[in-house]
Enzyme design. Sequence first.
Site, PDB file in Angstrom:
ATOM      1  NE  ARG A  47      28.327 -11.891  30.353  1.00  0.00           N
ATOM      2  CZ  ARG A  47      28.824 -10.654  30.375  1.00  0.00           C
ATOM      3  NH1 ARG A  47      29.924 -10.490  30.979  1.00  0.00           N
ATOM      4  NH2 ARG A  47      28.267  -9.620  29.899  1.00  0.00           N
ATOM      5  CE  LYS A  81      26.085  -7.867  33.300  1.00  0.00           C
ATOM      6  NZ  LYS A  81      25.474  -7.476  31.752  1.00  0.00           N
ATOM      7  NE  ARG A  83      27.808  -7.974  24.489  1.00  0.00           N
ATOM      8  CZ  ARG A  83      27.790  -6.652  24.724  1.00  0.00           C
ATOM      9  NH1 ARG A  83      27.707  -5.860  23.763  1.00  0.00           N
ATOM     10  NH2 ARG A  83      27.976  -6.494  26.112  1.00  0.00           N
ATOM     11  NE  ARG A 121      31.652  -2.973  25.580  1.00  0.00           N
ATOM     12  CZ  ARG A 121      30.985  -3.674  26.649  1.00  0.00           C
ATOM     13  NH1 ARG A 121      30.831  -3.171  27.613  1.00  0.00           N
ATOM     14  NH2 ARG A 121      30.392  -4.687  26.551  1.00  0.00           N
ATOM     15  NE  ARG A 129      26.794  -0.433  26.677  1.00  0.00           N
ATOM     16  CZ  ARG A 129      27.123  -1.516  27.560  1.00  0.00           C
ATOM     17  NH1 ARG A 129      26.616  -1.352  28.621  1.00  0.00           N
ATOM     18  NH2 ARG A 129      27.558  -2.592  26.908  1.00  0.00           N
TER      19      ARG A 129
END
Length: 211
Positions: free
Chosen positions: A88, A13, A168, A157, A127
Amino acid sequence: MNLVMLGAPGAGKGTHGNLISKKLGIPKISTGDVFRHHIEEGTELGLKAKEYMDKGLLVPDDIVMDIVDWRLNHGDCHKGFIFDGFPRTIAQAEHLDKILAEKGEPLVRAINLEVDDDVIIDRMKNRRVCPKCGATYNILHIEEEICDECGTALIIREDDEEHTVRKRIVEYHKKSQPLIDYYEEQGILFRVKGNEGITHAQEEIFKDLEK
Ligand code: AMP
């Protein structure tokens, strides 16, 4: 041109949101980036959001909606916006619809990036993000863990650790996936495969937006 990007964590996204933002000259608004900024600044809002983010949970709707209301009142949204990571939940989507109905500027498209859960888990392991400008990278596609945009050393992160990513994803299926039907019923959903290359997905998105 009012747009939202939907998709699981790590679906792309942010990457697609940035490209669309540059091409259309509209701001990309990431609620996750707003929370991370507040966490870094040590604000009360940041502390509250962190409680949820660290557990892989969604931040409560009322907090998110306050941020969105504040952000949409910034002068830079006059040509439209692209939200990355908002809405969301159905309650957030209804809230956005209400604001846009009052302004008489409806949502044009909800772009849904489709990626399988196992691909996401794999992708999140690789990532890295820039702590300064928020750019994201896959370590398999870069030589040095340094941001191209601003030269800062990249980091993992905290909520990209695998056990948090799994939570998540569960939270995504429970609370965010219903948005797909919500926007399909409104006739503004556009589905695009998120694992067939960024350029291909961008071409598909722009072909659809030109319609
Ligand atoms: P993101 O950077 O979009 O992946 O968001 C990181 C985290 O921030 C999410 O896992 C949530 O905990 C929180 N967050 C961001 N946007 C929202 C939202 N619209 N509603 C609830 N929580 C959010």
